[in-house]
Design a protein around this motif. Structure first.
Motif, PDB file in Angstrom:
ATOM      1  N   GLN A 416      -3.428   0.599 -12.598  1.00 29.99           N
ATOM      2  CA  GLN A 416      -2.186   1.168 -13.102  1.00 29.99           C
ATOM      3  C   GLN A 416      -1.553   2.146 -12.132  1.00 29.99           C
ATOM      4  N   VAL A 417      -2.075   2.227 -10.893  1.00 34.84           N
ATOM      5  CA  VAL A 417      -1.480   3.103  -9.882  1.00 34.84           C
ATOM      6  C   VAL A 417      -0.107   2.566  -9.551  1.00 34.84           C
ATOM      7  N   PRO A 418       0.975   3.333  -9.658  1.00 39.23           N
ATOM      8  CA  PRO A 418       2.338   2.828  -9.422  1.00 39.23           C
ATOM      9  C   PRO A 418       2.526   2.431  -7.967  1.00 39.23           C
ATOM     10  N   MET A 419       3.236   1.343  -7.750  1.00 36.74           N
ATOM     11  CA  MET A 419       3.563   0.832  -6.418  1.00 36.74           C
ATOM     12  C   MET A 419       5.057   1.004  -6.221  1.00 36.74           C
ATOM     13  N   ALA A 420       5.461   1.992  -5.468  1.00 42.06           N
ATOM     14  CA  ALA A 420       6.880   2.304  -5.289  1.00 42.06           C
ATOM     15  C   ALA A 420       7.476   1.449  -4.190  1.00 42.06           C
ATOM     16  N   ASN A 421       8.824   1.333  -4.214  1.00 43.56           N
ATOM     17  CA  ASN A 421       9.519   0.600  -3.165  1.00 43.56           C
ATOM     18  C   ASN A 421       9.583   1.442  -1.900  1.00 43.56           C
ATOM     19  N   ASN A 422       9.755   0.761  -0.794  1.00 44.56           N
ATOM     20  CA  ASN A 422       9.855   1.466   0.476  1.00 44.56           C
ATOM     21  C   ASN A 422      11.171   2.229   0.556  1.00 44.56           C
TER      22      ASN A 422
END
Length: 572
Positions: A416-422
């Motif tokens: 569930q660790v958020p994956m942000a956009n570059n």
């Protein structure tokens, strides 16, 4: 053409010839045995050769090179080639050697029987010839005696001095001798007829039959040698396609070698990322005051020392393994590890638990079947003996399922660790020519010379970060004018894991954070999405990169971040 007709008088020569033929067959059998031994020895030596040249554990790191991989494939093909030589040896033993031995034994027995029959026939003929010769001598003797008796009677009959009785006696003797001569003549004639009949039968029927058997025997031997030679060739031909495949594999292994790829891998393995040292500038002491000269001289020495350390003494850099405790975990849920490492650990633990559950389930099912069998037929066993084991198995299985559910929950949380956009980095701090400069998003720079009166002159000293999560304690390097030198040196000296004198590392390039990272383990530092940092130590295969950032007035923060969370741009 028949030996019995054409070679009716060559009994001895035929006996010698057939014996030599069988000896030649045995000689060919010995030849095949010696070849078989050579094939077996060759195969054994090939296998020993392959075993001796198998890569050692200490050479496993070199297996990434195409030449090493090709050599391993060559060893594999040589092992297969040794197997084919063993097949040849085994086939020669089963198909040729045994057949040669059996044929040789059979031929010797048949030849012995033929020669015995021939010897018997010859003995019978010789005996008959001897009887004929004796009958002839008896006839000759009887004939001579009858001739003498006739001559004596004639003389006695003409001698008037002899009495009538003497003449009669000579006549009786003559008559007796004549009768004996006639009897001997008849015996001689009888033996002669018998001899002629036996001789005709001997040379026309019986002996040719023996010779024809010898001929068949010899032809069988010759035909056998032909079949054995062809069979040995077929044995070799049967493995020839597989040997050809082995040779093709060796050729393919050789052609797979790529010298450019190997050279690139050498670069990847040993490239330090440091730039060659720049030229040492000339210092005109007459144009500088004493203090400035000393500072400049110290700065040049420090810069050159760092450059040389990066190129010639890179192996003396501080070891990361075991210092920051980022490769192991002392927590059950591996929460002290970075996200990627934590997920890998949890996935491995879940796979291990699933395998144990599968094994324990199979064991429980087996115990249940055994219990059913015992209950159906008590003579086979007592069901109560299985009950305890079944309860224990159920308990273990339940515990394993609980653990599996627990670790699956850990993994779900880790995923569930958020994956942000570059996103690009707005500001970037660099250090140029001994000054701290700030590069803004518009491309302009500010020159912040920290040589004010409120800053002590401690260029090159070390400063510490107040961040408790950096894990480095006071492990980063400040810039000239930071004002934190002495305090940092004391803090660093108290850390047993670091060198007494920490030398500043030249940046190898820059990196941009692709995702946010929370520093949860000792030795790591947090970073925000899009933040740009300096790379001071590249990933050494453990998934971590050492970076450095400007920390306002406190100098620099240093620590490790996951390599998969950043995008690196190394200096040329």
């Amino acid at each position: 053409m028949s030996w019995g007709i054409e070679l009716w008088d060559q009994y001895e020569n035929l006996s010698i010839h057939t014996n030599k033929g069988i000896e030649f067959l045995d000689k060919y059998g010995n030849f095949i045995r010696d070849r078989l031994a050579i094939e077996s020895e060759y195969a054994a030596k090939l296998r020993r050769l392959v075993k001796n040249y198998q890569p050692k554990k200490k050479e496993e790191e070199d297996n990434e090179f195409s030449s090493w991989q090709a050599f391993r494939n060559v060893l594999k093909e040589i092992g297969d080639l040794a197997g084919q030589r063993e097949v040849v040896a085994e086939s020669l033993q089963l198909q040729i050697i045994q057949a040669v031995t059996l044929l040789s034994k059979t031929l010797r027995e048949e030849r012995k029987k033929c020669l015995n029959d021939g010897t018997t026939l010859q003995q019978n003929l010789n005996y008959q010839l001897g009887a004929l010769e004796r009958a002839k001598r008896n006839y000759e003797k009887a004939y001579r005696d009858s001739e003498k008796a006739i001559e004596s009677y004639k003389k006695a009959d003409m001698d008037f001095n002899l009495s009538r009785a003497e003449v009669e006696r000579h006549k009786n003797v003559m008559t007796q001798k004549i009768q004996q001569s006639d009897d001997a003549k008849n015996e001689y004639a009888n033996q002669l007829q018998k001899t002629n009949n036996l001789q005709q039968q001997h040379y026309n029927v019986m002996l040719p039959a023996v010779f024809n058997r010898l001929q068949e025997l010899d032809e069988k031997r010759t035909r056998g040698i032909r079949e054995f030679i062809v069979g040995a060739a077929k044995v070799e031909s049967e493995v020839a396609p597989i040997i050809a495949i082995c040779m093709q594999g060796i050729v393919k292994a050789g052609e797979s070698i790529n010298e450019k790829e190997d050279s690139f891998k050498v670069i990847e393995r040993y490239q330090s990322g440091f730039t060659p040292p720049i030229d040492i500038p000339f210092e005109d002491l007459s144009k500088q005051d004493h203090d400035t000269s000393q500072d400049s001289h110290y700065s040049n020495m420090q810069s050159n020392h760092l450059t040389m350390k990066g190129t010639m003494s890179a192996n003396k850099l501080k070891k990361r393994v075991g210092i920051f405790n980022i490769f192991g975990s002392n927590k059950e849920d591996f929460s002290d590890l970075p996200p990627n490492q934590r997920r890998k650990k949890l996935q491995a633990k879940i796979a291990e638990l699933q395998q144990k559950i599968s094994q324990e389930t199979a064991a429980r099912d087996g115990l249940m079947k055994m219990k059913v069998v015992y209950e159906a037929n008590s003579s086979l066993g007592n069901p109560m003996t299985v009950e305890g084991q079944l309860n224990e198995s159920e308990h273990k299985l339940e515990k394993l399922k609980i653990d599996l559910k627990k670790y699956q929950g850990y993994l779900e949380k880790a995923n569930q660790v958020p994956m942000a956009n570059n996103s690009p980095q707005a500001n970037r701090n660099t250090f140029q020519n001994g000054h701290r400069t700030s590069r803004h998003s518009n491309g302009s720079t500010e020159d912040n010379n920290d040589e004010g009166d409120d800053q002590p002159d401690d260029a090159g000293s070390l400063s510490s970060s107040a961040s408790p999560e950096s894990g480095l304690g006071t492990s980063h390097t400040s810039l000239p004018g930071s004002g934190q030198g002495s305090a940092n040196e004391n803090a660093i000296g108290e850390d047993a894991y670091f060198e007494t004198e920490i030398e500043a590392l030249q940046p190898l390039g820059t990196c941009r954070a692709l995702y946010p990272f929370e520093a949860t383990s000792e030795g790591s530092i947090p970073m925000n999405e899009g933040e740009e940092l300096q790379v001071i130590e590249i990933d050494q295969g453990d998934g971590w990169t050492r970076v450095r950032r400007m920390n306002g007035s406190n100098g620099w923060d240093e620590g490790f971040v996951p390599t998969s969370y950043i995008e690196c741009t190394l200096y040329a």
